[in-house]
Design a protein around this motif. Structure first.
Motif, PDB file in Angstrom:
ATOM      1  N   MET A 154       8.197   4.221   2.485  1.00 29.78           N
ATOM      2  CA  MET A 154       9.494   3.724   2.943  1.00 29.78           C
ATOM      3  C   MET A 154       9.744   2.306   2.417  1.00 29.78           C
ATOM      4  SD  MET A 154       9.383   5.185   6.810  1.00 29.78           S
ATOM      5  CE  MET A 154      11.006   4.662   7.272  1.00 29.78           C
ATOM      6  N   ILE A 155       8.669   1.534   2.259  1.00 34.10           N
ATOM      7  CA  ILE A 155       8.746   0.216   1.642  1.00 34.10           C
ATOM      8  C   ILE A 155       7.595   0.092   0.659  1.00 34.10           C
ATOM      9  CG2 ILE A 155       9.947  -0.958   3.527  1.00 34.10           C
ATOM     10  CD1 ILE A 155       7.283  -2.045   4.486  1.00 34.10           C
ATOM     11  N   TRP A 156       7.738  -0.810  -0.287  1.00 34.07           N
ATOM     12  CA  TRP A 156       6.714  -0.932  -1.318  1.00 34.07           C
ATOM     13  C   TRP A 156       6.526  -2.394  -1.668  1.00 34.07           C
ATOM     14  CZ3 TRP A 156       7.121  -2.020  -6.772  1.00 34.07           C
ATOM     15  CH2 TRP A 156       5.938  -1.772  -7.483  1.00 34.07           C
ATOM     16  N   PHE A 157       5.278  -2.840  -1.597  1.00 36.85           N
ATOM     17  CA  PHE A 157       4.890  -4.173  -2.046  1.00 36.85           C
ATOM     18  C   PHE A 157       3.895  -3.971  -3.178  1.00 36.85           C
ATOM     19  CE2 PHE A 157       5.835  -4.907   2.500  1.00 36.85           C
ATOM     20  CZ  PHE A 157       6.840  -5.844   2.358  1.00 36.85           C
ATOM     21  N   PRO A 158       4.215  -4.418  -4.400  1.00 38.80           N
ATOM     22  CA  PRO A 158       3.375  -4.091  -5.557  1.00 38.80           C
ATOM     23  C   PRO A 158       1.916  -4.494  -5.421  1.00 38.80           C
ATOM     24  CG  PRO A 158       5.268  -5.458  -6.191  1.00 38.80           C
ATOM     25  CD  PRO A 158       5.333  -5.253  -4.722  1.00 38.80           C
ATOM     26  N   ARG A 159       1.621  -5.641  -4.892  1.00 38.47           N
ATOM     27  CA  ARG A 159       0.235  -6.107  -4.850  1.00 38.47           C
ATOM     28  C   ARG A 159      -0.560  -5.472  -3.704  1.00 38.47           C
ATOM     29  NH1 ARG A 159      -1.130  -9.536  -9.081  1.00 38.47           N
ATOM     30  NH2 ARG A 159       0.707 -10.641  -9.749  1.00 38.47           N
ATOM     31  N   LEU A 160       0.109  -4.914  -2.730  1.00 40.09           N
ATOM     32  CA  LEU A 160      -0.587  -4.321  -1.587  1.00 40.09           C
ATOM     33  C   LEU A 160      -0.802  -2.818  -1.736  1.00 40.09           C
ATOM     34  CD1 LEU A 160       1.144  -6.189   1.367  1.00 40.09           C
ATOM     35  CD2 LEU A 160      -1.022  -6.704   0.285  1.00 40.09           C
ATOM     36  N   SER A 161      -0.309  -2.227  -2.779  1.00 36.51           N
ATOM     37  CA  SER A 161      -0.408  -0.773  -2.912  1.00 36.51           C
ATOM     38  C   SER A 161      -1.839  -0.234  -2.924  1.00 36.51           C
ATOM     39  CB  SER A 161       0.366  -0.294  -4.141  1.00 36.51           C
ATOM     40  OG  SER A 161      -0.128  -0.918  -5.294  1.00 36.51           O
ATOM     41  N   PRO A 162      -2.873  -0.962  -3.374  1.00 34.99           N
ATOM     42  CA  PRO A 162      -4.234  -0.416  -3.280  1.00 34.99           C
ATOM     43  C   PRO A 162      -4.686  -0.140  -1.841  1.00 34.99           C
ATOM     44  CG  PRO A 162      -4.202  -2.180  -4.878  1.00 34.99           C
ATOM     45  CD  PRO A 162      -2.857  -2.167  -4.197  1.00 34.99           C
ATOM     46  N   PHE A 163      -4.105  -0.832  -0.866  1.00 34.07           N
ATOM     47  CA  PHE A 163      -4.450  -0.546   0.530  1.00 34.07           C
ATOM     48  C   PHE A 163      -4.082   0.880   0.918  1.00 34.07           C
ATOM     49  CE2 PHE A 163      -4.045  -5.236   1.276  1.00 34.07           C
ATOM     50  CZ  PHE A 163      -5.370  -5.430   1.626  1.00 34.07           C
ATOM     51  N   LEU A 164      -3.096   1.441   0.241  1.00 32.61           N
ATOM     52  CA  LEU A 164      -2.585   2.753   0.636  1.00 32.61           C
ATOM     53  C   LEU A 164      -3.527   3.890   0.288  1.00 32.61           C
ATOM     54  CD1 LEU A 164       1.144   2.198  -0.262  1.00 32.61           C
ATOM     55  CD2 LEU A 164      -0.020   1.889   1.900  1.00 32.61           C
ATOM     56  N   THR A 165      -4.614   3.601  -0.405  1.00 30.72           N
ATOM     57  CA  THR A 165      -5.588   4.645  -0.690  1.00 30.72           C
ATOM     58  C   THR A 165      -6.441   4.942   0.544  1.00 30.72           C
ATOM     59  OG1 THR A 165      -7.170   3.019  -1.521  1.00 30.72           O
ATOM     60  CG2 THR A 165      -5.686   4.040  -3.128  1.00 30.72           C
ATOM     61  N   ALA A 166      -6.371   4.093   1.531  1.00 30.98           N
ATOM     62  CA  ALA A 166      -7.129   4.314   2.768  1.00 30.98           C
ATOM     63  C   ALA A 166      -6.415   5.360   3.615  1.00 30.98           C
ATOM     64  CB  ALA A 166      -7.247   3.013   3.541  1.00 30.98           C
ATOM     65  N   GLY A 167      -7.153   5.927   4.558  1.00 30.55           N
ATOM     66  CA  GLY A 167      -6.559   6.904   5.461  1.00 30.55           C
ATOM     67  C   GLY A 167      -5.601   6.245   6.450  1.00 30.55           C
ATOM     68  N   ARG A 168      -4.813   7.063   7.133  1.00 33.36           N
ATOM     69  CA  ARG A 168      -3.818   6.519   8.059  1.00 33.36           C
ATOM     70  C   ARG A 168      -4.467   5.776   9.228  1.00 33.36           C
ATOM     71  NH1 ARG A 168       1.567   8.473   7.141  1.00 33.36           N
ATOM     72  NH2 ARG A 168       1.464  10.178   5.661  1.00 33.36           N
ATOM     73  N   LEU A 169      -5.569   6.262   9.753  1.00 26.42           N
ATOM     74  CA  LEU A 169      -6.235   5.573  10.860  1.00 26.42           C
ATOM     75  C   LEU A 169      -6.730   4.200  10.414  1.00 26.42           C
ATOM     76  CD1 LEU A 169      -7.211   5.622  13.763  1.00 26.42           C
ATOM     77  CD2 LEU A 169      -9.318   6.686  12.973  1.00 26.42           C
ATOM     78  N   THR A 170      -7.261   4.118   9.205  1.00 26.69           N
ATOM     79  CA  THR A 170      -7.704   2.833   8.674  1.00 26.69           C
ATOM     80  C   THR A 170      -6.522   1.886   8.504  1.00 26.69           C
ATOM     81  OG1 THR A 170      -9.484   3.952   7.503  1.00 26.69           O
ATOM     82  CG2 THR A 170      -8.968   1.718   6.786  1.00 26.69           C
ATOM     83  N   LEU A 171      -5.398   2.406   8.015  1.00 27.01           N
ATOM     84  CA  LEU A 171      -4.204   1.580   7.852  1.00 27.01           C
ATOM     85  C   LEU A 171      -3.685   1.079   9.196  1.00 27.01           C
ATOM     86  CD1 LEU A 171      -2.189   3.442   5.083  1.00 27.01           C
ATOM     87  CD2 LEU A 171      -3.292   1.212   4.926  1.00 27.01           C
ATOM     88  N   VAL A 172      -3.674   1.959  10.198  1.00 28.82           N
ATOM     89  CA  VAL A 172      -3.213   1.559  11.531  1.00 28.82           C
ATOM     90  C   VAL A 172      -4.126   0.473  12.094  1.00 28.82           C
ATOM     91  CG1 VAL A 172      -2.978   2.357  13.914  1.00 28.82           C
ATOM     92  CG2 VAL A 172      -2.002   3.697  12.065  1.00 28.82           C
ATOM     93  N   THR A 173      -5.422   0.657  11.969  1.00 36.17           N
ATOM     94  CA  THR A 173      -6.382  -0.331  12.478  1.00 36.17           C
ATOM     95  C   THR A 173      -6.244  -1.661  11.740  1.00 36.17           C
ATOM     96  OG1 THR A 173      -7.918   1.460  12.990  1.00 36.17           O
ATOM     97  CG2 THR A 173      -8.828  -0.757  12.911  1.00 36.17           C
ATOM     98  N   PHE A 174      -6.145  -1.590  10.430  1.00 33.83           N
ATOM     99  CA  PHE A 174      -6.005  -2.805   9.635  1.00 33.83           C
ATOM    100  C   PHE A 174      -4.682  -3.505   9.948  1.00 33.83           C
ATOM    101  CE2 PHE A 174      -4.809  -5.032   5.683  1.00 33.83           C
ATOM    102  CZ  PHE A 174      -5.859  -5.937   5.635  1.00 33.83           C
ATOM    103  N   GLY A 175      -3.597  -2.753  10.020  1.00 36.62           N
ATOM    104  CA  GLY A 175      -2.289  -3.337  10.330  1.00 36.62           C
ATOM    105  C   GLY A 175      -2.271  -3.973  11.703  1.00 36.62           C
ATOM    106  N   PHE A 176      -2.875  -3.294  12.677  1.00 38.28           N
ATOM    107  CA  PHE A 176      -2.921  -3.851  14.033  1.00 38.28           C
ATOM    108  C   PHE A 176      -3.756  -5.126  14.066  1.00 38.28           C
ATOM    109  CE2 PHE A 176      -4.521  -4.126  18.390  1.00 38.28           C
ATOM    110  CZ  PHE A 176      -3.319  -4.107  19.080  1.00 38.28           C
ATOM    111  N   SER A 177      -4.901  -5.108  13.391  1.00 35.26           N
ATOM    112  CA  SER A 177      -5.791  -6.288  13.394  1.00 35.26           C
ATOM    113  C   SER A 177      -5.125  -7.491  12.746  1.00 35.26           C
ATOM    114  CB  SER A 177      -7.092  -5.969  12.656  1.00 35.26           C
ATOM    115  OG  SER A 177      -7.750  -4.889  13.261  1.00 35.26           O
ATOM    116  N   ILE A 178      -4.545  -7.295  11.575  1.00 34.37           N
ATOM    117  CA  ILE A 178      -3.868  -8.401  10.884  1.00 34.37           C
ATOM    118  C   ILE A 178      -2.673  -8.870  11.711  1.00 34.37           C
ATOM    119  CG2 ILE A 178      -2.541  -9.039   8.835  1.00 34.37           C
ATOM    120  CD1 ILE A 178      -5.574  -8.875   8.408  1.00 34.37           C
TER     121      ILE A 178
END
Length: 156
Positions: free
Chosen positions: A72-96
């Motif tokens: 839905m949104i795209w940040f060029p330098r952050l796209s490598p984070f998207l290789t992680a699973g959704r649970l990892t993304l949720v945890t990382f997003g919540f922590s940050i």
């Protein structure tokens, strides 16, 4: 030794608590605290900022990383984070989000003034062994808040 400070709704309850403490061989007094940051019964304003900043930041962090994962949104330098699973993304997003939001909320809370204490207060210096006794006596006289702080360590 500990300094126990209790807050009351009205002066009559505070006077009754002072009388009860005098009968128990304590020396209560009405504290005159010019700086509320040194009042153990005052809630620090940064605590509320940390809580709300952390919650809002965590939710925003999760929303941003999930939106990135669903393209839905795209940040060029952050796209490598998207290789992680959704649970990892949720945890990382919540922590940050919690870290950034908590920091911003804490700073915002520190910029706010400490509210003036409401109602009369009673203060008493107590040896560590008798703190619970004093806290219970103050609560028996309808103290709305009872807090203590260590003043010094030593034998006594």
């Amino acid at each position: 030794m500990r300094r126990v400070v209790a807050r009351f709704e009205n002066g009559e309850d505070a006077s009754d608590a002072e009388d009860d403490l005098r009968e128990a061989d304590f020396e209560p007094e009405r504290p005159d605290i010019e700086n509320p940051f040194f009042d153990p019964s005052a809630r620090p304003p940064e605590a509320r900022g940390l809580l709300w900043g952390g919650l809002i930041g965590g939710i925003v962090g999760v929303a941003v990383l999930l939106a990135m994962a669903m393209d839905m949104i795209w940040f060029p330098r952050l796209s490598p984070f998207l290789t992680a699973g959704r649970l990892t993304l949720v945890t990382f997003g919540f922590s940050i989000g919690v870290a950034v939001g908590g920091f911003v909320g804490g700073v915002w809370g520190m910029l706010r003034g400490v509210p003036d204490p409401e109602g009369p207060r009673v203060e008493v210096m107590v040896p560590d062994a008798r703190v619970e006794d004093v806290r219970n006596r103050l609560r028996d006289h309808d103290a709305t808040r009872v807090d203590d702080a260590v003043t010094h360590h030593g034998s006594g």
